[in-house]
Write an enzyme that holds these catalytic residues in place. Structure first.
Site, PDB file in Angstrom:
ATOM      1  CG  HIS A 256      -1.839   1.157   1.326  1.00 40.37           C
ATOM      2  ND1 HIS A 256      -3.143   1.117   0.906  1.00 40.37           N
ATOM      3  CD2 HIS A 256      -1.642   2.419   1.779  1.00 40.37           C
ATOM      4  CE1 HIS A 256      -3.715   2.298   1.103  1.00 40.37           C
ATOM      5  NE2 HIS A 256      -2.823   3.108   1.637  1.00 40.37           N
ATOM      6  CD  GLU A 257       1.569   3.641   3.662  1.00 41.93           C
ATOM      7  OE1 GLU A 257       1.806   4.734   3.102  1.00 41.93           O
ATOM      8  OE2 GLU A 257       0.484   3.408   4.255  1.00 41.93           O
ATOM      9  CG  HIS A 260       0.233   6.284  -0.502  1.00 41.13           C
ATOM     10  ND1 HIS A 260      -0.762   7.038  -1.073  1.00 41.13           N
ATOM     11  CD2 HIS A 260      -0.379   5.553   0.472  1.00 41.13           C
ATOM     12  CE1 HIS A 260      -1.926   6.778  -0.470  1.00 41.13           C
ATOM     13  NE2 HIS A 260      -1.711   5.869   0.464  1.00 41.13           N
ATOM     14  CD  GLU A 286      -5.856   5.311   0.327  1.00 42.84           C
ATOM     15  OE1 GLU A 286      -4.886   6.064   0.528  1.00 42.84           O
ATOM     16  OE2 GLU A 286      -6.075   4.305   1.010  1.00 42.84           O
TER      17      GLU A 286
END
Ligand code: ZN
Length: 491
Positions: A256-257, A260, A286
């Site tokens: 997930h990170e 980003h 997101e």
């Protein structure tokens, strides 16, 4: 020097200072000595007041008045659009209100943490009442007579409106509730079983990050209580967390990170330390973390590769075979906590918070009635009764720190990820063959080319529409969820 050059030089220095503030915050969450907290608060406070003064500096007003945007190229015009927007928000807010909000929310965050630990809603409500009152004032000051909630949302998702977002959520909700009921009515797949030592998890997290294109020459991966991404340009850092009984927490927080982080790392270097040098909105940000985490990372193809690597690293992947492993990665479970929610439940959490906070800001819901409204809605959408406030209305930090208008960007990100996934798979018909080998280069190159490199150049909806070739809408996400979980659960 023209007024435009002067403004850009001033802006460059402001952006550089903002990066320093971000680095201090990163340090605080990762490696700062425990005893340094009070001094660090002073350091950050001092820097924040410098930044606040620069953002509302009257010289900006003079430069803005002197610049004719119509003579600029598209990049210059986009920079001006960001600066004009930020400046007009800054000057609309009375200094006294900003200071009071900063003071009250810093107190409220501490009280929220105590209330959550003690499961004591009554302890939190008086200060929340104060925060909501100040946010209403802020919204009224910014709204120019329009919808006050729009004014708050605009800080995170420029140009999105509550009415449009609400209408989209109202279309999504019945389909998600129905999917939830179908899936929960079926047999439950087994969760992962085993012990997965930290060293192995961190090794695999680094490997997975590299596979997804995260550049360690311009970043690093550390541990923190809550995973986050920090920085821009040539220094973009990510964090994860480790639970030795539950390796997906570490691995999927990392992926997930990484989404980003790659977004920030892949922005056109010419935009560094300019208003275009960051992801354009929280929703688009997101969308990158979610497509890496879910549509790519939780796909059958990629989990097959991950299953083999888990076996090699830990001697045991915690599931009998790749099918059981894939089912465990995508296990749908009835839970109270948003941050632990699966893909089926996650957006229902967001829609509930969006409706409640919109009513709080609009004045149709009193803070005193918030817990009851939460529990009623939760029972309807999730089919279970909230057992205690820390599993209900007290679970998120957002409202205590004044983040109203932020929640909907999580669901918008999922909607955008659904659209991008559709376009990506049309562009790369052999994507699953690549993912099955642990290769994500094709997908990440496509996302870099069509979304990430643009930074703040195009408005949020426009960047998604340019990438996909159609206007963003909820259809692709809902179709993806129905197909994936319908197949997994045989419903
Ligand atoms: Zn995120």
């Amino acid at each position: 020097m023209t007024a435009f050059d002067d403004l850009m030089a001033f802006q460059h220095e402001t952006e550089a200072l903002a990066q320093v503030a971000g680095r201090l915050a990163w340090d605080q969450e990762t490696v700062m000595p425990r005893g340094a907290a009070a001094q660090r608060a002073e350091e950050i406070g001092a820097l924040e007041s410098v930044l606040h003064a620069r953002r509302a500096d009257p010289r900006i007003g003079a430069w803005l008045a002197a610049i004719d945007d119509s003579g600029l190229d598209p990049v210059g015009a986009a920079k001006m659009r960001h600066i004009r927007r930020t400046y007009s928000r800054a000057v609309k807010l009375p200094e006294k209100l900003s200071a009071e909000l900063a003071r009250v929310t810093s107190r409220a965050q501490g009280i929220w943490a105590e209330a959550r630990a003690a499961d004591d809603v009554a302890h939190f409500l008086p200060v929340l009442e104060r925060v909501v009152g100040l946010k209403r004032e802020e919204a009224a000051a910014l709204a120019d007579g329009g919808d006050p909630y729009d004014a708050l949302m605009d800080d995170f998702e420029p140009d999105a409106t509550a009415a449009e977002t609400g209408a989209m959520f109202d279309r999504m909700r019945p389909r998600l509730v129905m999917l939830r009921e179908r899936v929960m009515g079926g047999p439950r797949p087994a969760p992962l079983r085993g012990h997965f030592p930290e060293a192995g998890q961190m090794k695999l997290a680094h490997e997975v990050a590299r596979h997804f294109g995260y550049d360690f020459r311009h970043g690093r991966l550390d541990k923190s209580v809550h995973p986050f991404t920090s920085g821009a340009g040539t220094d973009v850092r990510i964090t994860t967390r480790v639970d030795e009984a539950e390796p997906f927490n570490c691995l999927y927080s990392t992926i997930h990170e990484v989404g980003h982080g790659c977004y920030e790392q892949n922005i056109d270097p010419a935009f560094a330390l300019t208003p275009l040098g960051n992801g354009v909105s929280m929703g688009v940000h997101e969308s990158q973390s979610r497509i890496y985490e879910n549509q790519l990372g939780r796909s059958r193809a990629f989990t097959g590769w991950l299953f083999s690597r888990m076996q090699e690293v830990f001697g045991n992947a915690g599931a009998a075979d790749p099918e059981a492993f894939h089912a465990a990665v995508n296990r749908v479970h009835s839970g109270f906590i948003r941050t632990e929610a699966d893909e089926v439940h996650y957006n229902l959490h967001i829609m509930m918070r969006f409706d409640l906070e919109r009513q709080l800001i609009g004045g149709s819901l009193d803070v005193a009635d918030l817990e009851e409204a939460w529990n009623t809605r939760f029972a309807h959408d999730f089919g279970v009764a909230v057992d205690r406030p820390s599993n209900g209305v007290l679970q998120d930090v957002h409202w205590s720190v004044g983040l109203f208008g932020y929640f909907p960007t999580y669901a918008l990100g999922n909607v955008y990820a659904g659209c991008l996934n559709l376009a990506l798979r049309a562009a790369l018909p052999d994507l699953d063959d690549q993912l099955a080998q642990g290769h994500t280069e094709g997908a990440t190159a496509w996302l870099k080319e069509h979304v990430q490199r643009h930074g703040g150049l195009y408005p949020p909806r426009e960047v998604i529409e340019r990438a996909c070739g159609f206007a963003p809408n909820e259809g692709p996400l809902l179709d993806y969820l129905d197909a994936k979980f319908g197949a997994l659960y045989g419903v």
